[in-house]
Design an enzyme around this catalytic site. Structure first.
Site, short mmCIF file in Angstrom:
data_model
loop_
_atom_site.label_atom_id
_atom_site.label_comp_id
_atom_site.label_asym_id
_atom_site.label_seq_id
_atom_site.Cartn_x
_atom_site.Cartn_y
_atom_site.Cartn_z
CG ASP A 44 -0.15 -0.08 2.52
OD1 ASP A 44 1.08 -0.31 2.48
OD2 ASP A 44 -0.78 0.10 3.58
CG HIS A 237 20.52 5.00 -20.31
ND1 HIS A 237 19.61 4.58 -21.26
CD2 HIS A 237 20.79 6.30 -20.60
CE1 HIS A 237 19.35 5.58 -22.09
NE2 HIS A 237 20.05 6.63 -21.71
CG ASP A 254 23.18 12.79 -17.48
OD1 ASP A 254 22.45 13.72 -17.08
OD2 ASP A 254 23.04 12.27 -18.62
CG ASP A 265 19.57 16.25 -19.09
OD1 ASP A 265 20.46 15.65 -18.45
OD2 ASP A 265 19.10 15.82 -20.17
CG HIS A 344 24.65 9.90 -26.93
ND1 HIS A 344 24.76 11.26 -27.06
CD2 HIS A 344 25.67 9.52 -26.11
CE1 HIS A 344 25.78 11.70 -26.33
NE2 HIS A 344 26.35 10.65 -25.75
CG HIS A 348 17.17 15.46 -24.90
ND1 HIS A 348 16.57 16.04 -23.80
CD2 HIS A 348 18.33 14.92 -24.43
CE1 HIS A 348 17.32 15.84 -22.73
NE2 HIS A 348 18.40 15.17 -23.08
CG HIS A 355 14.64 12.23 -23.05
ND1 HIS A 355 14.90 10.90 -22.93
CD2 HIS A 355 15.81 12.86 -22.77
CE1 HIS A 355 16.17 10.72 -22.60
NE2 HIS A 355 16.74 11.89 -22.50
CD GLU A 386 22.34 14.78 -23.81
OE1 GLU A 386 22.81 13.85 -23.13
OE2 GLU A 386 21.15 15.11 -23.77
CE1 TYR A 390 29.60 8.71 -22.86
CE2 TYR A 390 29.13 8.83 -25.23
CZ TYR A 390 28.92 9.29 -23.93
OH TYR A 390 28.05 10.32 -23.71
NE ARG A 407 25.80 12.28 -21.11
CZ ARG A 407 25.90 11.03 -20.68
NH1 ARG A 407 26.55 10.14 -21.40
NH2 ARG A 407 25.34 10.65 -19.54
CD GLU A 409 22.61 16.48 -20.73
OE1 GLU A 409 22.99 15.63 -19.90
OE2 GLU A 409 21.53 16.41 -21.33
N1 GLY Z 1 19.88 12.59 -18.59
C1 GLY Z 1 19.26 12.10 -19.73
C2 GLY Z 1 19.85 12.65 -20.93
O1 GLY Z 1 20.87 13.29 -20.87
O2 GLY Z 1 19.31 12.53 -22.00
MN MN Z 2 21.64 14.16 -19.09
MN MN Z 3 20.11 15.04 -21.82
#
Ligand code: GLY
Ligand code: MN
Ligand code: MN
Length: 441
Positions: A44, A237, A254, A265, A344, A348, A355, A386, A390, A407, A409
């Protein structure tokens, strides 16, 4: 920015969003937008409630089990809300409710009814209407409720194209909130840089960031934080966040907060011991150079695709110079050889969702390649930038680069004059990071 301390959207802005949605609907139609429901975590015990972003966008109402109707007939438009009734006993156990009587004034809607009356009232309110706007599967309980109400419409349409386009362009108030989300997220990255030491655990650093979010009013992260030491950074991820940070390695973080429902982000990558090694510097500078060039290019009239093409060129040239890629630059780009190291997209849309919604391709017609990001940027859009590299720990890679993941971003707002970086408070130049880290050591 004069609204930099806003903590919420003014009620009139929600009403304006409903008017704009209604203006794009067909005559004699209704749009149905469902709230989120509580989600069970176990037995619950529920997850923290998060409102459906579309429902929030149109109402600013943060309760579960609610439905918004936007009704458009020949001579009038109306907003009608269904919600949970006030209930003293339930409220003692589970918290306050707005209640039906308070809803019209508090939320600026034309009428409000109890959610339990949805099926008969919906049938009555929509009699003689020809079109239903509904987004199937957005809230499964809503699909069920509509089926139970058994009303037939000549035409069923999806409201997402209308609402996605509205959400893509941020108002002044929204950009002020997003600037706060960016600023608080940046402060958390600064705290992470200050607190990182060899042998601390990834989740300890995560906890420092969550603390920083919450103390500035952002109680939740906008998405699951990634704190990835060493080669964990090469798992895009990675969210286990349970390993020890090692002397001599980098850590990729991240993490961004949700402030007043809007996402920040940010990714930063920095050395666990406070000092970049020469090999780490090589990869980091390459990503930073690509990221800064992308930010220069991401202005009104240009496309994400154009910026990403330039990012790819910079990376391929750099990887050849470092002896990681071999061969002709043009061929390596054509064969997408870089995808082994950069798999990637460049960025976005960002907003109520990390996203965020909104079309990326230029053309509306159904044959358009939906994967192209060739839509010219316009003032009011907010997006992430971003790029990353890698480097796998494979035998063909020069030893010093194996397992390095970087990365960087940031979040930018497209303006009339170029763009504005919302997350610039988090250092990203090597000297700035090393100086900040040296201060606390
Ligand atoms: N943190 C998710 C992305 O960078 O898209
Ligand atoms: Mn991110
Ligand atoms: Mn992002």
């Amino acid at each position: 920015m004069d609204l930099a301390y806003a903590t919420q959207i003014a009620p009139e802005e929600f009403a304006q969003r409903r008017r704009r949605s209604l203006a794009q609907m067909q005559e004699n139609s209704v749009a149905v937008i469902f709230s989120a429901r509580e989600q069970v975590r176990n037995n619950d015990n529920c997850y923290p409630f998060r409102q459906d972003s579309y429902f929030w966008y149109l109402t600013g109402f943060n309760e579960p089990d609610a439905v918004l109707l936007l009704l458009k007939t020949d001579n009038q438009t109306r907003s009608i809300l269904f919600l949970r009734p006030a209930d003293p006993l339930q409220e003692i156990w589970h918290g306050r409710r707005l209640g039906v009587a308070n809803a019209p004034t508090a939320l600026n809607v034309d009428a409000a009814y109890e959610i339990d009356e949805f099926a008969p009232r919906f049938a009555e309110l929509t009699r003689n209407l020809t079109a239903l706007y509904h987004k199937a599967a957005q809230q499964p309980w809503g699909d069920q409720l509509l089926t139970q109400s058994a009303v037939h419409f000549a035409q069923v349409l999806c409201w997402a194209p209308i609402l996605d386009e509205l959400r893509l362009f941020k108002s002044r108030c929204e950009t002020a909130l997003m600037q706060q989300a960016g600023q608080i997220s940046a402060l958390a990255h600064i705290r992470a840089m200050r607190q990182t030491r060899p042998n601390r655990l990834e989740y300890e650093i995560e906890s420092e960031m969550l603390h920083e979010f919450a103390r500035f009013g952002a109680r939740y992260p906008a998405y699951n934080s990634i704190v990835a030491g060493g080669s964990n950074a090469c798992i895009l991820h990675y969210t286990e966040n349970d390993q020890a940070l090692k002397d001599g390695e980098l850590v990729l973080i991240d993490a961004g907060c949700e402030f007043a429902m809007y996402a920040g982000d940010i990714t930063r990558t920095f050395p666990v011991n406070g000092k970049f090694s020469p090999a780490q510097r090589d990869i980091y500078q390459l990503v930073l150079c690509a990221q800064k060039r992308a930010i220069e290019l991401l202005v009104a009239g240009n496309t994400i695709q154009q910026a990403n093409d330039e990012v790819i060129r910079i990376k391929v040239r750099g990887l050849i110079a470092l002896g990681i890629l071999h061969g002709d630059e043009t061929m390596l780009i054509e064969n997408q050889a870089y995808r082994r190291f950069y798999m990637h997209g460049l960025g976005h849309w960002l907003g109520l969702d990390v996203h965020d919604v909104g079309r990326y391709h230029n053309r509306h017609h159904p044959d358009a390649d939906q994967h192209l990001r060739d839509r010219p940027l316009e003032s009011g859009m907010v997006l992430t930038v971003e790029p990353g590299l890698y480097i796998p720990a494979d035998g063909d890679i020069p030893a010093q680069y194996r397992g390095i993941g970087v990365r960087i971003e940031d979040n930018i707002l497209i303006t009339e004059y170029g763009n504005k970086i919302l997350t610039g408070a988090a250092p990203k130049e090597i000297e700035d990071i090393e100086r900040l880290m040296a201060e606390t050591r």
